[in-house]
Design a protein around this motif. Structure first.
Motif, PDB file in Angstrom:
ATOM      1  N   GLY A  69     -28.383  31.678  -2.702  1.00 21.37           N
ATOM      2  CA  GLY A  69     -27.265  31.037  -2.004  1.00 21.37           C
ATOM      3  C   GLY A  69     -27.118  29.578  -2.383  1.00 21.37           C
ATOM      4  N   TYR A  70     -28.262  28.890  -2.563  1.00 26.07           N
ATOM      5  CA  TYR A  70     -28.217  27.480  -2.973  1.00 26.07           C
ATOM      6  C   TYR A  70     -27.619  27.342  -4.379  1.00 26.07           C
ATOM      7  N   LEU A  71     -28.089  28.179  -5.307  1.00 27.76           N
ATOM      8  CA  LEU A  71     -27.572  28.105  -6.676  1.00 27.76           C
ATOM      9  C   LEU A  71     -26.091  28.445  -6.728  1.00 27.76           C
ATOM     10  N   ALA A  72     -25.666  29.424  -5.916  1.00 27.39           N
ATOM     11  CA  ALA A  72     -24.252  29.793  -5.894  1.00 27.39           C
ATOM     12  C   ALA A  72     -23.397  28.628  -5.398  1.00 27.39           C
ATOM     13  N   ALA A  73     -23.898  27.895  -4.396  1.00 29.02           N
ATOM     14  CA  ALA A  73     -23.145  26.751  -3.880  1.00 29.02           C
ATOM     15  C   ALA A  73     -23.096  25.607  -4.890  1.00 29.02           C
ATOM     16  N   ARG A  74     -24.221  25.339  -5.550  1.00 26.99           N
ATOM     17  CA  ARG A  74     -24.278  24.228  -6.503  1.00 26.99           C
ATOM     18  C   ARG A  74     -23.495  24.531  -7.780  1.00 26.99           C
ATOM     19  N   ARG A  75     -23.282  25.812  -8.062  1.00 25.04           N
ATOM     20  CA  ARG A  75     -22.499  26.215  -9.239  1.00 25.04           C
ATOM     21  C   ARG A  75     -21.240  26.954  -8.804  1.00 25.04           C
ATOM     22  N   ARG A  76     -20.577  26.357  -7.854  1.00 20.05           N
ATOM     23  CA  ARG A  76     -19.375  26.973  -7.285  1.00 20.05           C
ATOM     24  C   ARG A  76     -18.315  27.217  -8.352  1.00 20.05           C
ATOM     25  N   GLY A  77     -17.752  28.420  -8.315  1.00 21.42           N
ATOM     26  CA  GLY A  77     -16.705  28.779  -9.266  1.00 21.42           C
ATOM     27  C   GLY A  77     -17.196  29.378 -10.561  1.00 21.42           C
ATOM     28  N   THR A  78     -18.507  29.422 -10.788  1.00 24.59           N
ATOM     29  CA  THR A  78     -19.056  29.999 -12.012  1.00 24.59           C
ATOM     30  C   THR A  78     -19.319  31.487 -11.809  1.00 24.59           C
ATOM     31  N   TRP A  79     -19.777  32.145 -12.890  1.00 26.04           N
ATOM     32  CA  TRP A  79     -20.076  33.569 -12.802  1.00 26.04           C
ATOM     33  C   TRP A  79     -21.230  33.835 -11.842  1.00 26.04           C
ATOM     34  N   LEU A  80     -22.146  32.879 -11.735  1.00 28.45           N
ATOM     35  CA  LEU A  80     -23.265  33.050 -10.806  1.00 28.45           C
ATOM     36  C   LEU A  80     -22.770  33.065  -9.366  1.00 28.45           C
ATOM     37  N   ASP A  81     -21.867  32.171  -9.044  1.00 32.52           N
ATOM     38  CA  ASP A  81     -21.291  32.129  -7.710  1.00 32.52           C
ATOM     39  C   ASP A  81     -20.520  33.414  -7.422  1.00 32.52           C
ATOM     40  N   PHE A  82     -19.712  33.839  -8.363  1.00 35.19           N
ATOM     41  CA  PHE A  82     -18.935  35.067  -8.180  1.00 35.19           C
ATOM     42  C   PHE A  82     -19.847  36.278  -8.012  1.00 35.19           C
ATOM     43  N   GLY A  83     -20.880  36.371  -8.823  1.00 35.28           N
ATOM     44  CA  GLY A  83     -21.806  37.496  -8.734  1.00 35.28           C
ATOM     45  C   GLY A  83     -22.564  37.516  -7.417  1.00 35.28           C
ATOM     46  N   ALA A  84     -22.975  36.338  -6.930  1.00 34.56           N
ATOM     47  CA  ALA A  84     -23.707  36.266  -5.663  1.00 34.56           C
ATOM     48  C   ALA A  84     -22.830  36.690  -4.498  1.00 34.56           C
ATOM     49  N   VAL A  85     -21.583  36.225  -4.477  1.00 33.88           N
ATOM     50  CA  VAL A  85     -20.668  36.583  -3.394  1.00 33.88           C
ATOM     51  C   VAL A  85     -20.339  38.067  -3.435  1.00 33.88           C
TER      52      VAL A  85
END
Length: 335
Positions: free
Chosen positions: A117-133
């Motif tokens: 969740g922390y990485l998804a927030a810090r990389r908002r809008g990236t593929w990591l954020d999209f994949g986590a959500v």
């Protein structure tokens, strides 16, 4: 801090008293009375009246409640109608299995959910954020029992990587201390037991952790995004503080309050999920016992289970409330 703790303990006592009233009312409201389940259908009126007197059901209602409360305080839940054994004994034998499974599940959920969740927030809008959500949405939507069955079919039956049922392999002996297989193996140096118990725990723990993991990811992401936008974080960054200091002292410490709240709530709900998960893997914990009690209308056993789970839930939330005072001293002043 002492005043804050005493206040929370008083709230705990009031909550437990209210719980006892609800359980007593439920027990009294059973169709035909609780004695109807304990006697055969062809029982005579004399037999029913004798049982009512033996159970104290002919006493005044407040006298019955006082006796009921005294038994609950002494953990005297009576005898299980399905197994014929004391309910306290059944719970004491089966509770460690459910506790161990729930502990593994919450460790998986917290250990993966907060960093993700922390990485998804810090990389908002990236593929990591999209994949986590997207992954968290899938985790919330899939029923626990369906995921447990799929994991069992794929990884246990088809691939044969992990065991399908039970807590230990048949024929494997170990020295019991706490009832927690992995911990007992570590304490006694029986590392073959540790490995075998961990393998048996893996699939049910993953299934049980799916929903808590998804929730923690989403809450962590939302909380970190909110904190990152605060003035004190931007000020700390402008001062040139180390990123590790900013992440630990300014972001995560202030983002942890809602995360800790959710973790406390999820710990209580894990017991409900364990009922289904343990049934799929024949795990031998409280879940299988409750399933049997439900199908056989074993009301005293169900009441004992409800009380144990409710008390655990209240105590866990007390611990969460107390942790607020350590995470944010302002909470102790406001409450």
């Amino acid at each position: 801090m002492l005043r804050y703790t005493v206040k929370r303990l008083l709230q705990l006592a009031v909550a437990l008293l209210g719980l006892s009233l609800l359980l007593f009312a439920w027990f009294k409201a059973l169709p035909g009375g609780p004695e109807n389940r304990m006697l055969p259908d062809n029982a005579t009126d004399q037999q029913r009246e004798a049982l009512r007197q033996a159970l104290g059901l002919d006493e005044p209602i407040w006298s019955q409640y006082g006796e009921f409360l005294s038994r609950m305080v002494h953990l005297d839940f009576g005898t299980s109608l399905s197994s014929g054994r004391p309910i306290g004994t059944e719970l004491a034998e089966r509770l460690p299995a459910t506790i161990e499974l729930s502990m593994w599940a919450i460790v998986i959920a917290v250990g993966i959910g907060i960093p993700l969740g922390y990485l998804a927030a810090r990389r908002r809008g990236t593929w990591l954020d999209f994949g986590a959500v997207a992954g968290s949405l899938v985790g919330i939507c899939i029923p626990v029992f369906f995921l447990a069955a799929m994991l069992k079919v794929v990884f246990a039956q088809e691939l044969g990587w992990l065991p399908t049922t039970f807590r230990l392999s048949p024929g494997l002996t170990y020295t019991e201390i706490t009832g927690l297989r992995v911990l007992d193996g570590l304490l006694t140096g029986e590392f073959d037991v540790v490995w075998d118990a961990a393998r048996h725990l893996m699939l049910p723990a993953i299934a049980l952790a799916s929903i808590p993991l998804a929730v923690i990811v989403r809450i962590t992401r939302a909380s970190v995004l909110e904190v990152v936008g605060e003035d004190y974080v931007r000020t700390a960054d402008a001062k040139g503080l180390k990123q590790t200091t900013i992440r630990g002292r300014h972001i995560m410490k202030n983002a942890m309050l809602p995360i800790v709240t959710v973790i406390g709530l999820l710990l209580g709900s894990l017991f409900a999920g364990a009922v289904l998960t343990e049934s799929v893997f024949a795990f031998g914990g409280i879940g299988s016992f409750v399933y049997q009690a439900t199908t056989e209308r074993d009301y005293p056993a169900l009441m004992g289970f409800i009380l144990v789970i409710a008390v655990s839930y209240v105590v866990l939330n007390l611990i969460v409330d107390l942790s607020y005072g350590f995470l944010d001293p302002r909470v102790r002043v406001r409450k």
